[in-house]
Design an enzyme around this catalytic site. Structure first.
Site, PDB file in Angstrom:
ATOM      1  CE1 TYR A 144      94.203 -16.990 -10.609  1.00  0.00           C
ATOM      2  CE2 TYR A 144      93.366 -19.239 -10.676  1.00  0.00           C
ATOM      3  CZ  TYR A 144      93.198 -17.903 -10.357  1.00  0.00           C
ATOM      4  OH  TYR A 144      92.014 -17.483  -9.784  1.00  0.00           O
ATOM      5  CG  ASP A 239      98.618 -24.261  -6.739  1.00  0.00           C
ATOM      6  OD1 ASP A 239      97.807 -25.204  -6.619  1.00  0.00           O
ATOM      7  OD2 ASP A 239      98.292 -23.108  -7.070  1.00  0.00           O
ATOM      8  CE  LYS A 267      90.945 -25.914 -10.820  1.00  0.00           C
ATOM      9  NZ  LYS A 267      92.108 -25.079 -10.940  1.00  0.00           N
TER      10      LYS A 267
HETATM   11  C1  LIG Z   1      92.209 -23.715 -10.118  1.00  0.00           C
HETATM   12  C2  LIG Z   1      93.513 -23.412  -9.483  1.00  0.00           C
HETATM   13  C3  LIG Z   1      93.602 -22.641  -8.313  1.00  0.00           C
HETATM   14  C4  LIG Z   1      92.417 -21.933  -7.726  1.00  0.00           C
HETATM   15  O1  LIG Z   1      91.442 -22.801  -7.266  1.00  0.00           O
HETATM   16  P1  LIG Z   1      89.961 -22.215  -7.035  1.00  0.00           P
HETATM   17  O2  LIG Z   1      89.210 -23.385  -6.487  1.00  0.00           O
HETATM   18  O3  LIG Z   1      89.491 -21.754  -8.382  1.00  0.00           O
HETATM   19  O4  LIG Z   1      90.076 -21.092  -6.081  1.00  0.00           O
HETATM   20  C5  LIG Z   1      94.830 -22.495  -7.711  1.00  0.00           C
HETATM   21  N1  LIG Z   1      95.931 -23.069  -8.220  1.00  0.00           N
HETATM   22  C6  LIG Z   1      95.889 -23.812  -9.348  1.00  0.00           C
HETATM   23  C7  LIG Z   1      97.140 -24.448  -9.854  1.00  0.00           C
HETATM   24  C8  LIG Z   1      94.683 -23.992 -10.027  1.00  0.00           C
HETATM   25  O5  LIG Z   1      94.671 -24.699 -11.158  1.00  0.00           O
END
Ligand SMILES: *Cc1c(COP(=O)(O)O)cnc(C)c1O
Length: 424
Positions: A144, A239, A267
């Site tokens: 994701y 990511d 995060k």
């Molecule tokens: C949480 C997450 C996202 C999205 O971040 P948001 O702040 O919720 O938009 C994208 N990539 C990864 C790997 C994530 O864990």
């Protein structure tokens, strides 16, 4: 356990907010029942509207590596509030945070601050396309990357749990720019490059998958991606929104010694406030406006309140490297010798208990999990004061506030569940 107030709030919320929540997985669709409305958090615990207290393994879905209300973060926020909430003009603290990220992550020489992980990945993807002059992206099933239009294809957790393979409202032509292949499968990546010669702008990957549950990269997988990108003139986009500053201060790329071309963070870097970032080499990032021709902007980007919280979080982690050894130790204790019928995956303080006997190495094997049994486990744990992520296909997080007593309580509750299941 009394949940009267959460039930009433949930009923009220559903009238003014779609599904009663501001992000789908919070609605407990993956496990059923009433989501708990939280009124406060302290250390590793949260308290709901009915006064129930839980040991929290969600940690706001990753940011709260230092637990709730860490004194350094709270103090930085209080100080920042004294000077204003937003200026729409540059501030010195933004440089401090950018420098902190660049110093921590060897592949990042320049970084742009944004407001969410979604925005970070979306922008990095645009840079990859602008830089290469190509349109296509390779991503992995179950990974994701936020709700970026073109990446909402086989996108794990929320979508996996909801049983929606794709989102409505995404033009087919956007989805067609994404090629999905199984995680940990280099042959499939190689075939994708062969099928689209000179067309692939980047590979986007969670270097440790977290959004189909925690799945570490197989030995050689990330090295292989690096090599294939270099060979085919594509960029490698890590990511690290979940893994950055979580599995190691410099993220998964430091842990595994891989140098991606672009990285996305979120995060942990916001200390619990909405902040994210994307970065890479000066050569690649010089393509971003106003220096270059890839447009990307944000009214509240680099917001001084959020930046202060993030900076306090990163500085605390940077100054106390023993916190990562502590996290490793408590997390190892949590996941040691899992109950029979459970496969546990863990990297540092990221973990998932998969209710399956099979090794979990990709989305297909994650889906061998017994999700009905997971639902019962989840509610059993909740009733015993342990708040796990409300979906089988999510990573859990240990914070520096979790003590051995918390870990022991969690393990005993889990053991009791599996014992009760075998007794029938
Ligand atoms: C949480 C997450 C996202 C999205 O971040 P948001 O702040 O919720 O938009 C994208 N990539 C990864 C790997 C994530 O864990």
């Amino acid at each position: 356990m009394n949940t009267t107030k959460s039930e009433a709030l949930y009923a009220r919320a559903r009238k003014s907010i779609p599904g009663g929540v501001n992000s789908p997985v919070r609605a407990f669709r993956g496990v059923g029942g009433t989501p708990r409305f939280i009124v406060s958090g302290e250390g590793c615990c949260v308290v709901d509207a009915d006064g129930n207290r839980y040991i929290d393994y969600v940690g706001s879905w990753g940011p709260l590596i230092l637990g709730h209300r860490h004194p350094a973060v709270i103090q930085a926020l209080q100080e920042a509030l004294e000077t204003g909430t937003s200026f729409g003009a540059p501030t010195e603290k933004e440089i401090d945070l950018a420098e902190e990220i660049c110093a921590a992550v060897p592949s990042v020489e320049m970084v742009r601050l944004v407001n969410s992980g979604t925005e970070a990945v979306m922008s990095a993807l645009r840079v990859a396309r602008g830089f290469t002059g190509r349109d296509l992206t390779i991503k992995f099933e179950g990974c994701y990357h936020g709700h970026v239009d073109s990446l909402l294809v086989k996108a794990g957790s929320g979508l996996a749990t909801l049983g929606v393979s794709d989102s409505a409202g995404v033009p087919a032509s956007f989805a067609e720019t994404t090629i999905t292949v199984p995680f940990n499968n280099l042959d499939a990546v190689e075939r994708a490059f062969a099928a689209h010669p000179g067309k692939i702008a980047c590979i986007a990957v969670e270097p440790i998958a977290g959004n189909m549950g925690c799945i570490p990269p197989a030995p050689g997988f990330l090295e292989g991606l690096r090599e294939l990108c270099t060979r085919h003139g594509a960029l490698l986009l890590f990511d690290e929104v979940m893994t950055g500053f979580r599995v190691a201060y410099g993220g998964a790329q430091t842990l595994y010694s891989i140098r991606p071309d672009l990285s996305a963070f979120g995060k942990v870097i916001g200390g619990g406030l909405p902040i994210a970032a994307y970065g890479g080499s000066a050569e690649v990032m010089s393509h971003v406006a106003p220096q270059g021709s890839v447009y990307q902007a944000g009214t509240l980007s680099g917001n001084p309140i959020a930046v202060s919280a993030g900076l306090a979080m990163l500085r605390t982690l940077q100054a106390n490297p023993e916190l990562y050894s502590q996290l490793e130790e408590t997390s190892a204790a949590l996941t040691a010798n899992p109950p029979a019928g459970v496969t546990v995956n863990r990297v540092g303080s990221m973990f998932t208990f998969f209710v399956t006997k099979e090794p979990v190495t990709d989305f297909a094997s994650a889906k061998t999990s017994d999700t009905e049994r997971f639902k019962r486990l989840f509610h059993w744990m909740l009733a015993n004061g342990v708040y796990l992520a409300p979906s089988q296909f999510e990573a859990g997080f240990v914070s520096t506030c979790h003590t051995h007593a918390d870990i022991t309580h969690t393990r005993e509750a889990m053991a009791a569940f599996f014992e009760s299941e075998t007794r029938g």
